[in-house]
Structure formats: structure tokens, C-alpha cells
Design a protein around this motif. Structure first.
Motif, PDB file in Angstrom:
ATOM      1  N   ALA A 308     -18.367 -64.648  78.170  1.00  0.00           N
ATOM      2  CA  ALA A 308     -18.972 -65.946  77.827  1.00  0.00           C
ATOM      3  C   ALA A 308     -17.995 -66.819  77.056  1.00  0.00           C
ATOM      4  N   MET A 309     -17.181 -66.211  76.195  1.00  0.00           N
ATOM      5  CA  MET A 309     -16.223 -66.999  75.410  1.00  0.00           C
ATOM      6  C   MET A 309     -15.153 -67.635  76.297  1.00  0.00           C
ATOM      7  N   ILE A 452     -18.703 -59.252  66.985  1.00  0.00           N
ATOM      8  CA  ILE A 452     -18.542 -60.670  67.326  1.00  0.00           C
ATOM      9  C   ILE A 452     -17.916 -61.452  66.177  1.00  0.00           C
ATOM     10  N   ALA A 453     -18.423 -61.264  64.970  1.00  0.00           N
ATOM     11  CA  ALA A 453     -17.926 -62.030  63.823  1.00  0.00           C
ATOM     12  C   ALA A 453     -16.447 -61.740  63.565  1.00  0.00           C
ATOM     13  N   ARG A 454     -16.078 -60.490  63.554  1.00  0.00           N
ATOM     14  CA  ARG A 454     -14.702 -60.137  63.199  1.00  0.00           C
ATOM     15  C   ARG A 454     -13.716 -60.429  64.325  1.00  0.00           C
ATOM     16  N   LEU A 455     -14.133 -60.253  65.572  1.00  0.00           N
ATOM     17  CA  LEU A 455     -13.237 -60.588  66.678  1.00  0.00           C
ATOM     18  C   LEU A 455     -12.916 -62.079  66.691  1.00  0.00           C
ATOM     19  N   LEU A 456     -13.923 -62.924  66.490  1.00  0.00           N
ATOM     20  CA  LEU A 456     -13.683 -64.368  66.488  1.00  0.00           C
ATOM     21  C   LEU A 456     -12.949 -64.812  65.231  1.00  0.00           C
ATOM     22  N   TRP A 457     -13.168 -64.130  64.112  1.00  0.00           N
ATOM     23  CA  TRP A 457     -12.440 -64.464  62.877  1.00  0.00           C
ATOM     24  C   TRP A 457     -10.951 -64.150  63.052  1.00  0.00           C
ATOM     25  N   ALA A 458     -10.631 -63.061  63.746  1.00  0.00           N
ATOM     26  CA  ALA A 458      -9.241 -62.596  63.821  1.00  0.00           C
ATOM     27  C   ALA A 458      -8.496 -63.051  65.069  1.00  0.00           C
ATOM     28  N   ASP A 460      -8.078 -65.231  69.024  1.00  0.00           N
ATOM     29  CA  ASP A 460      -8.437 -66.211  70.048  1.00  0.00           C
ATOM     30  C   ASP A 460      -8.628 -65.452  71.363  1.00  0.00           C
ATOM     31  N   ILE A 461      -9.648 -65.831  72.098  1.00  0.00           N
ATOM     32  CA  ILE A 461      -9.971 -65.176  73.367  1.00  0.00           C
ATOM     33  C   ILE A 461      -9.738 -66.198  74.471  1.00  0.00           C
ATOM     34  N   LYS A 462      -8.732 -65.936  75.316  1.00  0.00           N
ATOM     35  CA  LYS A 462      -8.320 -66.912  76.320  1.00  0.00           C
ATOM     36  C   LYS A 462      -8.346 -66.309  77.718  1.00  0.00           C
ATOM     37  N   LYS A 463      -8.402 -67.186  78.713  1.00  0.00           N
ATOM     38  CA  LYS A 463      -8.406 -66.733  80.103  1.00  0.00           C
ATOM     39  C   LYS A 463      -7.075 -66.097  80.470  1.00  0.00           C
ATOM     40  N   GLY A 464      -7.152 -65.037  81.277  1.00  0.00           N
ATOM     41  CA  GLY A 464      -5.949 -64.448  81.824  1.00  0.00           C
ATOM     42  C   GLY A 464      -5.414 -65.291  82.965  1.00  0.00           C
ATOM     43  N   LYS A 465      -4.218 -64.967  83.432  1.00  0.00           N
ATOM     44  CA  LYS A 465      -3.577 -65.733  84.506  1.00  0.00           C
ATOM     45  C   LYS A 465      -3.188 -64.818  85.661  1.00  0.00           C
ATOM     46  N   ASP A 466      -3.102 -65.416  86.859  1.00  0.00           N
ATOM     47  CA  ASP A 466      -2.652 -64.647  88.011  1.00  0.00           C
ATOM     48  C   ASP A 466      -1.128 -64.647  88.068  1.00  0.00           C
ATOM     49  N   GLU A 467      -0.580 -64.069  89.157  1.00  0.00           N
ATOM     50  CA  GLU A 467       0.884 -63.943  89.267  1.00  0.00           C
ATOM     51  C   GLU A 467       1.586 -65.289  89.345  1.00  0.00           C
ATOM     52  N   PHE A 490     -12.478 -58.344  84.443  1.00  0.00           N
ATOM     53  CA  PHE A 490     -11.913 -59.693  84.475  1.00  0.00           C
ATOM     54  C   PHE A 490     -10.773 -59.740  83.459  1.00  0.00           C
ATOM     55  N   PRO A 491      -9.737 -60.546  83.726  1.00  0.00           N
ATOM     56  CA  PRO A 491      -8.584 -60.583  82.822  1.00  0.00           C
ATOM     57  C   PRO A 491      -8.850 -61.440  81.590  1.00  0.00           C
ATOM     58  N   VAL A 492      -8.306 -61.009  80.468  1.00  0.00           N
ATOM     59  CA  VAL A 492      -8.447 -61.725  79.198  1.00  0.00           C
ATOM     60  C   VAL A 492      -7.115 -61.673  78.461  1.00  0.00           C
ATOM     61  N   LYS A 493      -6.812 -62.735  77.764  1.00  0.00           N
ATOM     62  CA  LYS A 493      -5.647 -62.750  76.890  1.00  0.00           C
ATOM     63  C   LYS A 493      -6.141 -62.789  75.448  1.00  0.00           C
ATOM     64  N   ILE A 494      -5.826 -61.747  74.699  1.00  0.00           N
ATOM     65  CA  ILE A 494      -6.259 -61.630  73.303  1.00  0.00           C
ATOM     66  C   ILE A 494      -5.060 -61.930  72.411  1.00  0.00           C
ATOM     67  N   VAL A 495      -5.206 -62.924  71.533  1.00  0.00           N
ATOM     68  CA  VAL A 495      -4.105 -63.340  70.659  1.00  0.00           C
ATOM     69  C   VAL A 495      -4.616 -63.458  69.228  1.00  0.00           C
ATOM     70  N   CYS A 496      -3.920 -62.825  68.287  1.00  0.00           N
ATOM     71  CA  CYS A 496      -4.316 -62.952  66.884  1.00  0.00           C
ATOM     72  C   CYS A 496      -4.114 -64.392  66.438  1.00  0.00           C
ATOM     73  N   ARG A 497      -5.027 -64.904  65.635  1.00  0.00           N
ATOM     74  CA  ARG A 497      -5.018 -66.326  65.274  1.00  0.00           C
ATOM     75  C   ARG A 497      -3.848 -66.692  64.367  1.00  0.00           C
ATOM     76  N   SER A 498      -3.337 -65.757  63.594  1.00  0.00           N
ATOM     77  CA  SER A 498      -2.189 -66.050  62.736  1.00  0.00           C
ATOM     78  C   SER A 498      -1.588 -64.747  62.224  1.00  0.00           C
ATOM     79  N   GLU A 499      -0.363 -64.823  61.776  1.00  0.00           N
ATOM     80  CA  GLU A 499       0.284 -63.654  61.172  1.00  0.00           C
ATOM     81  C   GLU A 499      -0.453 -63.227  59.908  1.00  0.00           C
ATOM     82  N   LYS A 500      -0.979 -64.207  59.187  1.00  0.00           N
ATOM     83  CA  LYS A 500      -1.712 -63.884  57.961  1.00  0.00           C
ATOM     84  C   LYS A 500      -2.953 -63.073  58.276  1.00  0.00           C
TER      85      LYS A 500
END
Length: 537
Positions: A308-309, A452-458, A460-467, A490-500
Motif C-alpha cells: 500500500a505504501m 508500521i510505526a518504526r518502519l516508517l520512522w526509520a 523510506d519505502i520506494k518502488k523497485g525497478k526493472d532491468e 513484488f519488488p521494493v527498495k528500502i532506504v534508511c531515511r538518514s545516517e542519524k
């Protein structure tokens, strides 16, 4: 005409007399689609995505309709109000299960609590489980939930490509601690994957057309497995599942008797076995059923939330704004929940938007009943059509939109909403009704909130990409098949929101990691756990 011939003719006449109405719908039953002789509506039953067809029938025939499936009748409820009237207010007669030949007998050996008919054994098992999953007991498991959630976050941080397995380990390890007293520390744990994969096969087999055929015409149950491949497959799945569940049980039972087990729910099961005579197979299935229920459904709901995100990025933005405002650079805790109403809405909307028990688990009525002038016959299956209710425009406007704001003024817990006498005030219908309501909802709701709370706090949830570098948008209608469903991969790109934030996650994990031994197990069980003591014979 000889005596044998006369007897044969009489026998055929008797069979034809009793079979003359098979497949037809009596006039006093709830309405439904036209039937054919003998098979009834069997030919109309969809082999894929049945929730969509059941919703169409609800739109055509109303909030309560009937399907005649061979010798059986299925009453379908597609309204929260009707569900409240029958499954809640008349729970004394609506709390059994249909006699599912493939599901309960072949796949489960008659031992699975989820499918057990209402009776002495079910009530005894239910009472034992209730002692450990009620509101008071559920609160004591928070340290387990907090630990496993922090471990999951480190997994997302260090190995984001395995995010599905981190979700699996989160829900599985929490449940193994409560039931068996040990943690699962490895996302490659073979018994963890066997549980999830095996339960997916069970879910698909029980809802297969072949299983429906054997229930519709019981005489087919006597055919050899060579002519009904579903029988051989079901028995093989049961054998593997029994080995897993009873194996877990026998291991912890031995540890409990030796005094080397951590406190856990199985201690009470050993005590019950000593006093009530539970067999090892039944005890194994009680503990195994709790393991599958606590692991699979919460995992599937979190899968749906992450999907959904990707489809509704504006929800991510609003949720992260609330989290940053309320929590700042502190990891969200359960104490923050009252101040995070949008996140609470995300939890409720996740349970509504992609219900894993998409059409519920059918109840059965144990005596003839009438409702709105309709007759509901003894033994009829009674299905609460979760998808149909959740996607009812009248109760949930624009139901295909993932909108946490629809719960902006809803401050109930799932348990409170379930007990609300006004069905229109209920936030979702995922946890069932009446005496069959899910006893673990308090635990599931907290696990979803923390996830949900901690994943969104820490992150970013983004769409994956094809080749070719093109973003891939998942299709929310692309679900697995079976009794319980979930989004297909389904593909997902998980990225931490910041080094902090990454540094904070590692610091928070260190706080609990220091309480574990070299094998990742608790050195000392947290105080205040709701577990009973072992009473040896």
C-alpha cells in the motif's frame, strides 16, 4: 421379475426419491444464483479470486444469500449488521465449523483448532488458549515484541533485499517465544520457512475445487487416492506438518519436564495433558496452530501494508510527518501510540484494505434458525464475507483507496471495536466474531503498530525497478489463492531515511542485545511474564 431385480428397482427408486431435491434451493432459504439439479451452484464456484464473485453476488442478492453446493448449503453474510446479529448475538448456535473432509480430516488429522467443530474438546482447548492471550496476558509479552521488532529493523538496515524474511522472522520469533520459550535468530531457519510454506500449501489445498467437490458429494470421499489426487496430496502435507508441530511440542515438553525450558504457553499444555489426557498429537497441533496463527497473518498484513505504501506515497509522507513531530529522533514506543492517531489509522486500514482471511473461515449452525423470514438449516456453513464487507461503499467509502484518515476519530482497539454493539462502528472484520473471534488480536495489533510505526520512522519505502530502470507498480489484485491470502511477490527498495536514524537503530538494538546470550536467547526472561508454573505428576 426375480426378487433381486425387485430389490434393485426399489433401491434405485429410494435413491431417486431422496436425490430429487439435491442441488435445488428451497423457497424459504435466503436468495441466491439459479441452481442446477444435483450440483446446485457448484458449477458457478470460481476457481480463482472467489472474493470478487462473492462480492458480485452480494451486490445482486443482498447482505445475506445462499449457495447450494451439491448436498450442502452455504449461507453468505456480506454485512456487518447481519454478522453481528447472527455470529455474535446468536453465537451459541453459530460457533461450530462445517465438516471439512480435506481441511480438517486429511490435512489436519482432525486436530486443527481452527477447523474443530464446537464441542467439549474445542471448549477445553479454547479455555487453555484464552488464559494466555487475554488482554492482561497479552500486555506481558511486550518485551518480546519490542526485542523482535528491533532485530527486524537491523535486518532491514543491513540486508534490505531480504525484507520479506525479516518480516517473517519478526512474527515467527515472537510467537515461538510465547509458545515454546525460544527465539528464532536466523532468517534462513528451515523450520521457519517450512511453517510459512507449509501453511500456504494448506491454505490453497483446503480452498481447492477438488476439496469443495468432496464436501459437496461425500460418497466421493470413498474413492481411492489414485482417482482423487487431492487425497494423496493432503495426507502428505499433513504428515510433514504433523512432524513439524509434534516435533516442536515433544522437544519443549521434554525440556519442561527436565526443568530446562523457559516459561511459555506449552507449560500449561503439559499441565493440561497431565490432568485432561491431551494426546501428544493434539497438544502438538494446539501449539502448532498458535504458531501458524501468530506468525502468518501478521506477516501477511505487513506485506499488504508495504505494498500500500508503494501505491499511496502520500500516506508515507503524512505518517512520517506525524512520527517526526511526535517522536523526533526517538524510536517510537507503545507509549507514543495515543499521540500517533494517523499511525493507528494505518494499522486499522491495513487490516481492512488487504484482509488476509479474505472470506473468513466458515462457521456452521448447529440447529435450524430463522432470520428475516429466511430459514437457515441445521448444519449449514455460514461464511462471513470479509472482502465484501470491507469493500462495501456504504460502510467504507472509496474502499479501494488506502486512507488512514477514515479512522481519524476512531480511538477503539480492535477488541473494543469487535464488541461494539453498533456494527457500523467496527473498524474491520478480520478477527472474526462470536465465540470464534481471534484471541490473539491484542498481540497482533501491537505487533502491527510497532512494525508500521518504526518502519516508517526509520525507512523510506520506494518502488523497485526493472532491468531498464523503470519503476514497477504492484497490482493489489494480484493475490495468492487459498483460505488465507497475501500479495504475490513484488519488488521494493528500502532506504534508511538518514545516517542519524541508522545510528539510532543500532544503539537501540544494542540496548536489548546485551540481554541475550551468545546464541541470541534471553539470558534472563523479562519480569512480569504471564506464564504458569509446571506441576509435575
Amino acid at each position: 421379475m426375480g426378487t433381486g431385480t425387485i430389490l434393485l428397482v426399489v433401491f434405485l427408486l429410494v435413491v431417486l426419491y431422496y436425490a430429487r431435491n439435491v442441488g435445488s434451493r428451497p423457497k424459504d432459504y435466503p436468495p441466491g444464483p439459479p441452481t442446477l439439479p444435483i450440483i446446485g451452484n457448484l458449477h458457478l464456484m470460481p476457481s480463482k479470486h472467489p472474493h470478487l464473485q462473492f462480492k458480485k453476488w452480494a451486490d445482486e442478492y443482498g447482505p445475506i444469500y445462499s449457495l447450494v453446493i451439491g448436498t450442502n448449503v452455504l449461507i453468505v453474510i456480506s454485512s456487518g449488521a447481519v454478522m453481528k446479529e447472527l455470529l455474535d448475538k446468536r453465537s451459541g448456535i453459530y460457533s461450530s465449523r462445517p465438516n471439512l473432509y480435506v481441511g480438517q480430516h486429511l490435512l489436519s488429522g482432525g486436530l486443527r483448532m481452527l477447523l474443530m467443530e464446537y464441542g467439549k474438546t474445542w471448549r477445553r482447548v479454547r479455555g487453555t488458549v484464552h488464559d494466555h492471550l487475554n488482554v492482561k496476558a497479552a500486555k506481558s509479552y511486550v518485551p518480546y515484541q519490542d526485542l523482535e521488532n528491533r532485530n527486524m529493523l537491523i535486518g532491514f538496515l543491513d540486508d534490505p533485499k531480504r525484507w520479506r524474511d525479516h518480516l517473517r522472522r519478526y512474527t515467527f520469533s515472537l510467537t515461538t517465544q510465547m509458545i515454546f520459550g525460544f527465539r528464532c535468530t536466523n532468517i534462513n531457519d528451515p523450520k521457519m520457512h517450512q511453517l510459512f510454506d507449509g501453511f500456504a500449501e494448506f491454505s490453497e489445498a483446503i480452498n481447492s475445487p477438488a476439496a469443495a467437490l468432496l464436501d459437496a458429494f461425500p460418497f466421493l470421499q470413498y474413492l481411492p487416492a489414485a482417482l482423487m489426487p487431492i487425497k494423496k496430496r493432503a495426507m502428505q502435507l499433513h504428515e510433514k506438518e504433523r512432524d513439524l508441530y509434534v516435533g516442536h511440542w515433544l522437544n519443549v515438553k521434554k525440556a519442561i519436564q527436565n526443568g530446562t525450558a523457559n516459561p511459555c504457553i506449552c507449560v500449561d499444555l503439559v499441565n493440561s495433558q497431565n490432568t485432561d489426557g491431551f494426546s501428544d498429537n493434539l497438544a502438538g497441533y494446539i501449539s502448532g496452530s498458535l504458531l501458524e496463527a501468530g506468525s502468518d497473518t501478521t506477516y501477511a498484513t505487513l506485506l499488504g501494508f508495504i505494498q500500500a505504501m508503494l501505491l499511496f506515497p502520500e500516506v508515507v509522507e503524512k505518517a512520517q510527518d506525524e512520527l517526526d513531530r511526535v517522536c523526533g529522533d526517538s524510536i517510537p514506543t507503545l507509549e507514543d501510540e495515543p499521540s500517533l492517531q494517523y499511525i493507528r489509522g494505518c494499522v486499522k486500514e491495513s487490516l481492512r484494505w488487504m484482509p488476509t482471511a479474505i472470506m473468513g473461515v466458515p462457521h456452521a449452525v448447529i440447529q435450524d434458525d430463522t432470520y428475516r423470514g429466511y430459514r437457515i438449516p441445521k448444519g449449514a456453513g455460514v461464511m462471513w464475507n470479509v472482502w465484501g464487507i470491507h469493500y462495501d461503499e456504504k460502510q467504507f467509502p472509496s474502499p479501494h483507496i488506502f486512507d488512514p484518515l477514515r479512522f481519524a476519530d476512531n480511538f477503539q482497539s480492535s477488541a473494543e471495536a469487535t464488541l461494539n454493539p453498533d456494527a457500523s462502528k467496527r473498524d474491520h472484520f478480520q478477527f472474526g466474531a462470536g465465540r470464534r473471534v481471534c484471541q490473539g488480536m491484542h498481540i497482533a495489533e501491537r505487533s502491527l503498530y510497532l512494525g508500521i510505526a518504526r518502519l516508517l520512522w526509520a525507512f523510506d519505502i520506494k518502488k523497485g525497478k526493472d532491468e531498464n530502470g523503470v519503476e514497477i507498480t504492484p497490482n493489489p489484485a494480484d493475490l495468492t489463492e487459498g483460505l488465507l491470502v497475501q500479495p504475490k511477490p513484488f519488488p521494493v527498495k528500502i532506504v534508511c531515511r538518514s545516517e542519524k536514524r541508522a545510528e539510532i537503530l543500532r544503539t537501540e538494538w544494542k540496548k536489548v542485545e546485551d540481554k541475550l546470550d551468545v546464541n541470541g536467547q534471553w539470558e534472563k526472561i523479562p519480569e512480569g511474564m504471564f506464564f504458569k508454573e509446571y506441576k509435575p505428576l
